[in-house]
Design a protein around this motif. Structure first.
Motif: not given
Length: 509
Positions: A99, A101, A103, A122-124, A129, A178, A267-270
């Protein structure tokens, strides 16, 4: 476990973190500090650079439903609907578990000095997206950190999903989690320091850890971020009330309680992005700044260029952890087999500079290339794939026996990741994209030694220069090529114009 015990655990974790990213009085699992050992890559970029990367273009096309100018997001529906403007000069890209992200910092027409906001796309890969607004409200003034060119942050985080469907606005609760990456690694890579926001320079997975926060809120639907009826954060600070619903569609009878569990909640990572915390360097400036940063480097490069009459390659490198006051910041690349240097990517080096020679004899005694070889490009691609290059500062030099001196910088990291062809280096069991490898082989055969006019050993440097620039373009390498004179007083960027003529553009910055 009672509420008092939960608070005690939270306070203990906060003490360990030195007060960073606080606000865990509601839930036991609001802050999760785990040793982060998964494959993860963090890098800096800009909108202009990302616009050359196909995955980002595809991700943005699913969100940008309005027109925007070159190099900006101006005119997107999400900007108009949610009342913000995106600053395009700095982006953080995080790749984790397939995945990605992106930012960016965002600003509003009426600034709020008590907080700053980010947009996270965020995109898989492959997949859908989504976009989110992340609001950071510091509890204490933000303090810059010289370690990894980062900063310290202590405060609350709130997430708002971008929602285009007006029918859903204000009618359902969405919980979003997040994962904020933090780091306690020092420049040396061996010691620990006060936790700070993770950057591309935090390259030791033993020093990366996660802080998670969940916000449950009514879908805003436009313009009402942070205010208005139906807003619900599940508790302010570093998280909401946790929770989730069995079928993944949030919402209970009272309309406010987050479901538990919530397997399909996004959920996403940033990481927090503040423009101005780190300068994203132009191509010319990367080279000039590096030469200024290490006073001995220019002479070291001149000395290296004078060894091309030897019957083997020579090389030097600088690791990202080095400073001008380090002991031997500029190190020799070990000799390999057949007179070729050995760039070992297994140790925890994160190269800021690599320089090497193409000697007069070559490994077979017949000579070598007057420009970067196919193996040079394959090596850089492999280093990028393994996160061993600091792309924002990286410079790659080659000095050849015919007297040409070149430097290379990286514009597009994902382009180099996509370009790899290692016929002798595929691990057992590797799933090979045959179509892609055949394309790589065709490009290799076209520009290296097979087709007429391609790059050959002991060939004409001017012909090779043009062929290599065309190679960069056709292979979509995402790199820039520079030529340097003998005493390193003149640096010129090389480009091929629409008529196929090589142009030299002086570097002035």
């Amino acid at each position: 476990m009672n509420q008092k015990q939960i608070k005690t655990i939270c306070y203990a974790v906060l003490f360990i973190l030195g007060g960073l990213l606080t606000g865990c009085e509601l839930e036991e699992d609001v802050i999760q500090k785990n040793a982060y050992r998964e494959r993860l890559a963090i890098r800096n970029s800009t909108f202009e650079a990302l616009s050359k990367e196909q995955p980002f273009v595809q991700a943005l096309s699913g969100l940008n439903k309005g027109k925007h100018g070159k190099g900006s997001f101006s005119g997107t529906i999400m900007e108009a609907q949610y009342g913000f403007t995106i600053l395009p000069d700095k982006a953080i890209v995080i790749e984790k578990e397939g995945k990605t992200s992106y930012t960016f910092q965002i600003v509003r027409e009426t600034p709020d000095s008590t907080c700053f906001e980010n947009l996270v796309i965020h995109t898989d890969n492959p997949g859908s997206t989504r976009a989110f607004i992340v609001k950071y409200t510091p509890e204490v003034p933000i303090v810059p950190s010289v370690t990894h060119e980062s900063f310290y942050f202590s405060g609350a985080i709130r997430i708002t999903p971008i929602e285009y469907n007006a029918e859903l606005a204000g009618k359902k609760i969405v919980c979003v989690t997040a994962t904020v990456m933090m780091c306690d690694q020092s420049w040396s890579g061996s010691g620990s320091t006060t936790p700070h926001v993770a950057t591309q320079y935090c390259n030791n997975p033993n020093h990366l850890f996660e802080v998670t926060t969940t916000t449950c809120d009514m879908v805003a639907g436009g313009g009402s971020f942070g205010a208005g009826a139906g807003q619900y954060s599940g508790g302010d600070g570093m998280g909401g009330t946790g929770g989730g619903g069995g079928d993944g569609e949030p919402g209970n009878d009272d309309g406010l309680t987050p479901p538990n569990p919530c397997p399909r909640c996004p959920d996403f990572t940033t990481v927090p992005v503040l423009e101005g915390e780190e300068e994203v360097l132009s191509n010319c400036k990367k080279i000039n700044k590096q030469l200024a940063k290490f006073p001995e480097l220019k002479q070291k490069l001149i000395n290296l260029a004078e060894t091309t009459s030897e019957n083997h390659e020579n090389g030097i490198f600088i690791d990202k952890s080095a400073t001008a006051t380090s002991v031997n910041p500029i190190q020799n690349i070990p000799s390999g087999t057949a007179g070729i240097i050995n760039i070992d990517i297994n140790p925890a080096y994160k190269y800021e500079m690599l320089a090497h020679t193409h000697d007069a004899y070559g490994p077979d005694g017949n000579g070598t290339y007057s420009v970067f070889s196919w193996n040079d490009i394959a090596t850089i691609s492999r280093l990028v794939q393994n996160n061993h290059i600091d792309a924002n500062e990286f410079v790659f030099y080659v000095f050849t026996a015919d007297g040409t001196r070149y430097a290379m910088t990286i514009d597009c990291v994902s382009c180099l990741k996509e370009f790899h062809y290692y016929p002798f280096d595929q691990p057992v069991g590797t799933v090979v994209d045959t179509k892609r490898l055949m394309k790589m082989k065709m490009i290799k055969d076209k520009y290296y030694e097979i087709e007429e006019g391609s790059i050959k050993v002991n060939s004409n440097p001017n012909d090779d220069k043009k062929a290599f620039l065309n190679f960069i373009k056709e292979a979509n390498l995402g790199i820039s090529l520079f030529e340097i004179n003998a005493d390193f007083t003149t640096l010129e960027k090389l480009e091929v114009d629409s008529k196929g003529v090589v142009k030299n553009k002086p570097c002035t910055d």
